[in-house]
Design an enzyme around this catalytic site. Structure first.
Site, mmCIF file in Angstrom:
data_model
loop_
_atom_site.group_PDB
_atom_site.id
_atom_site.type_symbol
_atom_site.label_atom_id
_atom_site.label_comp_id
_atom_site.label_asym_id
_atom_site.label_seq_id
_atom_site.Cartn_x
_atom_site.Cartn_y
_atom_site.Cartn_z
ATOM 1 N N SER A 21 35.953 44.920 37.078
ATOM 2 C CA SER A 21 34.664 44.411 37.539
ATOM 3 C C SER A 21 33.621 44.518 36.428
ATOM 4 C CB SER A 21 34.247 45.191 38.791
ATOM 5 O OG SER A 21 33.240 44.528 39.469
ATOM 6 N N ASP B 216 40.773 37.974 45.110
ATOM 7 C CA ASP B 216 39.438 38.379 44.638
ATOM 8 C C ASP B 216 38.536 37.139 44.645
ATOM 9 O OD1 ASP B 216 37.199 39.220 43.279
ATOM 10 O OD2 ASP B 216 38.280 40.168 41.624
ATOM 11 N N HIS C 291 38.853 42.008 45.612
ATOM 12 C CA HIS C 291 38.307 42.514 44.358
ATOM 13 C C HIS C 291 38.624 43.995 44.154
ATOM 14 C CE1 HIS C 291 35.680 42.870 40.955
ATOM 15 N NE2 HIS C 291 34.892 43.725 41.561
#
Lengths: 198, 377
Positions: free
Chosen positions: B149, B315, B348
């Site tokens: 991320s 994601d 995610h």
């Protein structure tokens, strides 16, 4: 080492930049790295095999060559290798030409549908051939576009692709194919290996 | 929850850090943790960048909260990032709230917490601060920089800024720029915080308040975006709380409601609301395309770094297509890039949970490169 690997090894120049399309577990790339000190890359559709390649220190992209080759710039490799998978693409002609756009030379290997055992199987049994190099039933084969060595020559001719070397493999032996022995080699070869360029 | 900042490691770096916004910090703190031992030849260092809500406590016990490190599953002895083998470094980003210079720290000029007086920082600023930490630790070149991320964005930025400071990079579940959807989610979070009267224009620390509701809602919104539709459905579906019947009220009837509330309110105990504003802003400003006139390849021109890009199929915050763009940009300049898209329902957050194929990929890539890096001249 498989005979095919030996043949390919001979065709690849030392320290060249090589893209192995459908590199599987990366075995060939490793052999080339070790013996020819190549700068190798791979594309592979099967994720488990990609992971296996990464653990061997190879740079491999998970992807579908048919869709992803377009993202490779022109002339970015010395050699592109397509090992017995040309017949599995929806558009093998486009893939072939893409490889020669990306790489200066390409090495293509195909299972030869003109091999006498294949011909005999269809002739005598009246069923789609199942052999060592073509081990699938017609309903679950990944092979969409089977061809013979002669067929491959024909495509190269109409697409103005130059065949620099052409090698026949049968029963772990290899020999050279040329225009004068094409008919007989088309009958007795299990696998055809072609070094091509544009 | 009582937070304990007494025993944390930090260094004060007395060097100029010129921020992207134009402000110059001439002194700043970087709080960090290390795990494992640095080899004599210094070839086993891995710099991990944390994500938005993360911190320097990757594994073991978080000294501040007393809870488990956020990547305990991945980092530690005999784990995929094996601390018996590697020297792992992780620093709190500047703008953060776990000891590095950020909006909740005291501004030396005013004697009060910075609050909104803290300059707006960028991913690049965060990365520069951490490069100083590497200098401090005497590490010229890491074996790997990696993160998921926002951690992945930092990894990309690091490689662009310092092409000779790492052997490999593993950007996970990230993108080379924030999309409109990413910015929208972050803006939702910021508006939630700023709408809380307790936020008090960012001065809540001086006035002894905490914008609990605003920050909790911000976290809840974030949490939804970290999970996939299928993942949420599988975990909660329409399951009700213990009462087993609809209560015809606005209390939490559904399990998913109480889950979100728990996630939101437990976050408030450990995270600073202003830091949330600053860090989300940094993410929104991140755009490696624009920084290179629209050509991402230029960010990595002539790079020798070996990249392993990893994305997750469900994601939707940083979709696989964004990772593929990075792969294409690297490929087009002949960089050594590998790519894997892990099929999963975990969205995610996949990089934070037990995802065997992801862990195998990460482990294999690091191990093979560890050998190569050792033998590099």
């Amino acid at each position: 080492m498989k005979i095919e690997d030996n043949v390919l090894l001979d065709l690849i120049e030392t320290k060249s930049k090589v893209l192995d399309v459908g590199c599987g577990d990366g075995n060939l790339l490793l052999i080339l790295k070790k013996n020819k000190n190549i700068n190798g890359r791979g594309i592979e559709i099967n994720q488990l095999k990609v992971t296996e390649c990464l653990s061997k220190g190879l740079a491999v992209i998970e992807g579908d060559a048919e869709k992803d080759l377009i993202n490779y710039p022109d002339n970015s490799f010395d050699f592109a290798i397509l090992n017995q998978s040309l017949q599995q693409f929806y558009n093998p002609r486009k893939v072939l030409n893409d490889l020669l756009r990306i790489a200066n030379k390409a090495i293509i290997t195909i299972p030869n549908f003109g091999y006498w055992k294949v011909r005999l199987h269809l002739l005598l049994k009246g069923k789609m051939p199942i052999t060592k190099t073509l081990p699938y039933n017609w309903f679950d084969t990944p092979n969409l576009h089977m061809s013979t060595i002669k067929d491959f020559y024909f495509l190269c001719k109409i697409d103005k692709i130059r065949i620099m070397k052409s090698i026949s493999i049968t029963n772990n032996k290899f020999s050279t194919i040329n225009y004068s022995n094409l008919n007989i080699k088309n009958l007795i070869s299990e696998i055809g290996v072609f070094l091509i360029t544009k | 929850m009582k937070l304990n900042f007494e025993n944390i490691n930090k260094i004060t770096i007395s060097k100029d850090l010129l921020l992207d916004c134009g402000v110059k910090l001439n002194k700043f703190d970087v709080a960090f943790e290390t795990y494992g031992k640095l080899d004599k030849n210094k070839k086993n260092a891995i710099l991990i960048f944390h994500a938005l809500s993360g911190d320097q406590f990757v594994t073991g016990l978080n000294k501040v909260t007393g809870k488990e490190g956020w990547w305990n599953l991945v980092v530690g002895e005999n784990k995929p990032i094996d601390t018996k083998k590697y020297f792992v470094i992780c620093a709190n980003v500047i703008g953060g709230c776990m000891g590095s210079t950020g909006p909740k720290e005291i501004c030396k000029e005013t004697g009060k917490p910075y609050g909104l007086g803290f300059p707006v920082i960028t991913i690049k600023d965060m990365v520069k601060a951490q490069a100083y930490l590497l200098d401090h630790l005497g590490i010229d070149k890491t074996l790997a920089v990696l993160g998921g991320s926002m951690g992945g964005m930092q990894a990309l930025q690091f490689c662009s800024l310092y092409p000779n400071k790492t052997f490999t990079a593993v950007p996970i579940a990230c993108a080379a720029s924030h999309s409109a959807q990413n910015i929208a989610f972050n803006e939702l979070a910021r508006q939630a915080i700023m709408a809380d009267p307790e936020w008090d224009a960012g001065n809540y620390i001086s006035t002894g308040k905490i914008p609990r509701k605003g920050l909790a809602i911000a976290r809840m919104a974030g949490h939804i975006s970290y999970l996939s539709e299928k993942g949420l459905q599988n975990k909660f579906g329409r399951k009700l709380q213990e009462d087993k019947e609809l209560q015809f009220s606005f209390d939490a009837d559904f399990q998913v409601e109480s889950y979100l509330k728990y996630q939101g309110y437990s976050f408030v105990d450990r995270f600073d609301a202003n830091s949330y504003l600053y860090i989300t802003r940094a993410m929104d400003y991140f755009d490696l395309y624009k920084a290179n006139n629209g050509n991402l390849s230029l960010a990595f021109e002539n790079t020798k770094i070996k990249f392993c890009i990893i994305s997750f199929s469900t994601d939707w915050l940083y979709p696989t297509s964004e990772s593929k763009k990075i792969v294409i940009a690297l490929n087009s300049i002949g960089a050594e890039v590998s790519f894997v898209n892990i099929i999963t329902n975990n969205g995610h957050d996949s990089f934070l949970v037990n995802e065997p194929k992801f862990l195998d990929t990460l482990k294999g890539f690091l191990e093979s490169n560890y050998e190569d890096f050792k033998n590099e001249n």
